[in-house]
Design a protein around this motif. Structure first.
Motif, PDB file in Angstrom:
ATOM      1  N   UNK A 137       0.851  -1.135   0.023  1.00  0.00           N
ATOM      2  CA  UNK A 137      -0.068  -0.057   0.188  1.00  0.00           C
ATOM      3  C   UNK A 137       0.776   1.359  -0.027  1.00  0.00           C
ATOM      4  N   UNK A 138       1.867   1.354   0.847  1.00  0.00           N
ATOM      5  CA  UNK A 138       2.895   2.512   0.942  1.00  0.00           C
ATOM      6  C   UNK A 138       3.513   2.858  -0.409  1.00  0.00           C
ATOM      7  N   UNK A 139       4.004   1.672  -0.886  1.00  0.00           N
ATOM      8  CA  UNK A 139       4.866   1.767  -2.210  1.00  0.00           C
ATOM      9  C   UNK A 139       4.008   2.235  -3.354  1.00  0.00           C
ATOM     10  N   UNK A 140       2.742   1.628  -3.290  1.00  0.00           N
ATOM     11  CA  UNK A 140       1.651   2.307  -4.233  1.00  0.00           C
ATOM     12  C   UNK A 140       1.237   3.757  -3.937  1.00  0.00           C
ATOM     13  N   UNK A 141       1.334   4.156  -2.983  1.00  0.00           N
ATOM     14  CA  UNK A 141       0.727   5.648  -2.499  1.00  0.00           C
ATOM     15  C   UNK A 141       2.204   6.348  -3.223  1.00  0.00           C
ATOM     16  N   UNK A 142       3.320   5.853  -2.861  1.00  0.00           N
ATOM     17  CA  UNK A 142       4.709   6.690  -3.407  1.00  0.00           C
ATOM     18  C   UNK A 142       4.677   6.533  -4.747  1.00  0.00           C
ATOM     19  N   UNK A 143       4.550   5.518  -5.249  1.00  0.00           N
ATOM     20  CA  UNK A 143       4.445   5.555  -7.094  1.00  0.00           C
ATOM     21  C   UNK A 143       3.424   6.388  -7.776  1.00  0.00           C
ATOM     22  N   UNK A 144       2.114   6.237  -7.019  1.00  0.00           N
ATOM     23  CA  UNK A 144       0.963   7.002  -7.696  1.00  0.00           C
ATOM     24  C   UNK A 144       0.824   8.197  -6.794  1.00  0.00           C
ATOM     25  N   UNK A 145       1.714   9.313  -7.415  1.00  0.00           N
ATOM     26  CA  UNK A 145       1.537  10.648  -6.608  1.00  0.00           C
ATOM     27  C   UNK A 145       0.493  11.494  -6.499  1.00  0.00           C
ATOM     28  N   UNK A 146      -0.533  11.125  -7.440  1.00  0.00           N
ATOM     29  CA  UNK A 146      -1.757  11.964  -7.453  1.00  0.00           C
ATOM     30  C   UNK A 146      -1.657  13.399  -8.067  1.00  0.00           C
ATOM     31  N   UNK A 147      -2.560  14.266  -7.845  1.00  0.00           N
ATOM     32  CA  UNK A 147      -2.342  15.601  -8.545  1.00  0.00           C
ATOM     33  C   UNK A 147      -1.529  16.715  -8.159  1.00  0.00           C
ATOM     34  N   UNK A 148      -0.951  16.564  -6.838  1.00  0.00           N
ATOM     35  CA  UNK A 148      -0.201  17.650  -6.405  1.00  0.00           C
ATOM     36  C   UNK A 148       0.637  17.041  -5.343  1.00  0.00           C
ATOM     37  N   UNK A 149       1.690  17.793  -4.857  1.00  0.00           N
ATOM     38  CA  UNK A 149       2.254  17.625  -3.410  1.00  0.00           C
ATOM     39  C   UNK A 149       1.333  17.449  -2.244  1.00  0.00           C
ATOM     40  N   UNK A 150       0.400  18.466  -2.160  1.00  0.00           N
ATOM     41  CA  UNK A 150      -0.322  18.483  -1.142  1.00  0.00           C
ATOM     42  C   UNK A 150      -1.196  17.284  -1.211  1.00  0.00           C
ATOM     43  N   UNK A 151      -1.711  16.924  -1.954  1.00  0.00           N
ATOM     44  CA  UNK A 151      -2.494  15.606  -2.148  1.00  0.00           C
ATOM     45  C   UNK A 151      -1.459  14.579  -1.810  1.00  0.00           C
ATOM     46  N   UNK A 152      -0.514  14.411  -2.171  1.00  0.00           N
ATOM     47  CA  UNK A 152       0.400  13.268  -2.025  1.00  0.00           C
ATOM     48  C   UNK A 152       0.637  13.204  -0.470  1.00  0.00           C
ATOM     49  N   UNK A 153       0.963  14.417   0.166  1.00  0.00           N
ATOM     50  CA  UNK A 153       1.058  14.360   1.440  1.00  0.00           C
ATOM     51  C   UNK A 153      -0.125  13.937   2.243  1.00  0.00           C
ATOM     52  N   UNK A 154      -1.311  14.170   1.841  1.00  0.00           N
ATOM     53  CA  UNK A 154      -2.689  13.948   2.608  1.00  0.00           C
ATOM     54  C   UNK A 154      -2.425  12.273   2.468  1.00  0.00           C
TER      55      UNK A 154
END
Lengths: 449, 449
Positions: free
Chosen positions: A96-113
């Motif tokens: 799950x964590x590796x997946x979140x890191x690889x698919x960073x989403x729309x922005x840094x803020x979204x990634x942080x969330x």
């Protein structure tokens, strides 16, 4: 039905999680469980949420993050081992964590969330496994698909009104629902987190959605104290207080909840019970819409240092139309938020946190001088606000005399008294240096401590 | 040099005018004398100003006014006879009044001002004659030519800044100057009057213009009382108070001066002395820029009934940016002026005279409900404000405890306490029914009466 929420220290390790299993399964009405990310296991520990923020920043900086990732996964692995759960759950979390890191989403803020939210999300998975392993059918709930729809203000999201109807269907499940706190999804399906107090918000929303009989919020204290135990030895416990009593106490230093967190429960008039994970048989503190007026008049006394006052004096101010409004405009234009503006005949004070005035002090004072042409402007720092709070206060003669008499006997000079603005509190300002003396005087007067 | 001003009762008849001749000529510094129109000679009498207003209305209605004119002239004729003055002065006055009626000026408002002003104007002529007849060189001063230039707001005129320089030359005269109060001239040479307290305004302007050592204001009391003698038997006299103490006391029921009246003297920092025409050797009450802080802390206690409070409660109001400003906008848009807006965390009160809310109450409450969506709005009428006033109050611990203890012992419930907003006063709100009880409790506590 009861919504049960556990804070970080209640879900920090296997021993704590075992306690919450006992608590939840000890009452058939406890069907929906909101969990935080693992908190501190001891006073020098680091919360998983803080590990995740550091990890996310390392990722964003493009640096090697394997060691940090491993530390986070290790926290869950420890719980898994200690509870004899299947190792699969740890693999799921790492993936799950590796997946979140690889698919960073729309922005840094979204990634942080997304990274922050994983703390609660993965803990919910572990805890659902733990319930099941202990023989109690339970399931992890993924907030977004379950209906927790949020605005796309990452890090500061608000629940969308349409969430409540869908979330209400959670109560139909025959399994215990393990619901991670702190986050939901935007309409685009991206993870977003609530502001401070996020897991409390999740619990309050669910309590409102299912129209719970009570929202039980488990922390690590038996009950809320009527006064700050760091200043007053053995203050009495509060058995029951109203929402607005809690609000007024929170304002000046009572860290019961971040007060916006429970608004959904308050709007739905759901009683809240604050209980201790480590002593669940203690009755805790109830926070309710109303309480009967014949109970204790003063329910609690709180205080907060670090306020200041801008005092402005001008002969005939009282006849100068719009003086107050022009003063407030200056503060607004300078971005200085304030708390109160008590006024006399030819004078007005603005009370605010010193931190809010801060670097703007000179500018604000100069603008007041040049635009309002007062006879005098003075700024006094180092003030503490002291709140004496209780329903029924308005109708109880002599309370002001008791409080001011206690201050006087203790030699505490009152910089300000604001009574009657609220029906349920008296507000006093004293010098910071007198704060603890003032509290001890009031504790002795009102609670005999 | 002293400016001396006599009110209506001090110049109502020959006996009173004889007293003022003694007073003025008893002190060589008393060189400029401001006089009012003849006031009441006894409690059922009618003031000359009121006779003049009735006469002016009769003239404006086009009715026969000879009887009313004759009554006015008769008042001066009585004084002339009793003081054995030349009959010429009465002829001059009658001719003056007929002249005013025949030359009506630019408007009815200006005509009304001209007629009202004649009360002071003609009395000054009589009194100048009386001084001269008694052997003291004196002269009537015509305010307009002397420099008393006013705005053309008839009935509510303000002094123009250029007046002061020319009026300053009055001090060069070697004769006692008898200056009629209450009026001056516009730049067009038309008579205009000040608002309420008009003769006090004239005296204050002259005191500032000549930079007087003191402005002596003669009334019919020995001094200002520290509390209302209609409620408290034998309240102590105030020997000395500051301008701002007087302002705060005036606010709630102390009718010392109409407080705008003395602004010119306050601006120029001229001490004011309130004395008794009927007992001029009594020291009177001094009103000064500063007084030494080691004197009596509480100088006076005043009160006024007829206030109300709009109380608004809304959970999380504290976080709602601009709530207070929107509330005040509603009041402004409805033309409702208010006094104070004490606020709590989730609540705000607006204190105002009930008369100001009056017919607007329903509209205001409905607008608050629909525009601000509060949890509750309540209006409480029948409140009295009680002001405890004194320089140095801010630095004297225990005063609030004394006051609230006195209220408590007397069984008076406090609706509101506002302390610290002003450095020199504490404001309390009590129910109208408790006002006198509250005053007696404070009188006993602070003055031993």
């Amino acid at each position: 039905m009861k919504i049960v929420k556990f804070g970080g220290s209640s879900v920090a390790n296997a021993a704590q999680i075992s306690k919450i299993i006992d608590i939840v399964t000890g009452d058939v009405d406890r069907r929906i469980v909101v969990v935080s990310a693992p908190g501190k296991r001891n006073s020098s520990d680091i919360k998983v949420t803080d590990l995740l923020i550091a990890l996310a920043n390392t990722v964003l900086a493009g640096n090697d993050y394997e060691a940090e990732l491993s530390t986070v996964v290790g926290r869950y692995a420890e719980i898994q081992r200690d509870l004899n759960l299947s190792e699969d759950v740890v693999d799921v979390i790492e993936a799950d964590l590796r997946g979140r890191i690889e698919n960073r989403g729309s922005s840094d803020a979204q990634f942080m969330d997304s990274m922050k939210a994983s703390g609660e999300d993965n803990n919910a998975k572990v805890i659902a496994e733990a319930f099941t392993k202990a023989g109690f059918p339970a399931e992890y709930v993924n907030p977004g698909p379950a209906g927790m729809l949020l605005s796309d203000e990452f890090g500061n999201a608000e629940v969308l009104p349409e969430s409540f109807e869908k979330l209400a269907t959670l109560k139909q499940s025959d399994k215990i629902q393990i619901f991670p706190g702190f986050f939901g999804e935007t309409k685009n399906g991206e993870v977003a987190t609530f502001p401070r107090g996020g897991s409390d918000i999740t619990g309050a929303i669910l309590a409102a959605a299912v129209n719970a009989d009570v929202y039980e919020n488990f922390t690590d204290v038996d009950s809320v104290c009527a006064m700050d135990p760091r200043v007053i030895d053995n203050p009495p416990a509060i058995d029951c207080m109203t929402y607005r009593e809690m609000r007024e106490l929170s304002y000046a230093g009572f860290g019961v909840f971040h007060d916006e967190a429970i608004v959904p429960a308050v709007r739905a008039q759901i009683p809240i019970c604050i209980k201790n994970t480590n002593n669940p048989s203690a009755p805790g503190t109830m926070v309710v819409p109303q309480r009967s007026p014949d109970e204790r008049t003063v329910v609690g006394i709180s205080s907060a240092p670090g306020f200041c006052s801008i005092y402005i004096d001008k002969y005939m101010m009282n006849r100068e139309v719009g003086f107050g409004r022009r003063l407030l405009s200056i503060l607004e234009e300078e971005g200085v938020s304030f708390e109160h503006t008590p006024s006399g005949i030819d004078n007005i004070s603005v009370i605010m946190a010193s931190a809010n005035l801060s670097k703007k002090e000179e500018t604000v004072v100069n603008r007041i001088k040049s635009e309002l042409k007062p006879d005098a402007v003075t700024v006094e720092h180092g003030l503490s606000l002291v709140m004496v709070v209780g329903e029924g206060m308005q109708y109880t003669p002599g309370l002001a005399a008791k409080a001011t008499g206690a201050f006087s006997s203790a030699g505490v000079n009152l910089e300000m008294i604001n009574q009657g603005a609220s029906e349920i509190s008296m507000m006093f300002a004293v010098k910071d240096a007198d704060r603890e003396k003032a509290l001890r005087a009031l504790g002795s007067e009102f609670f005999g401590v």
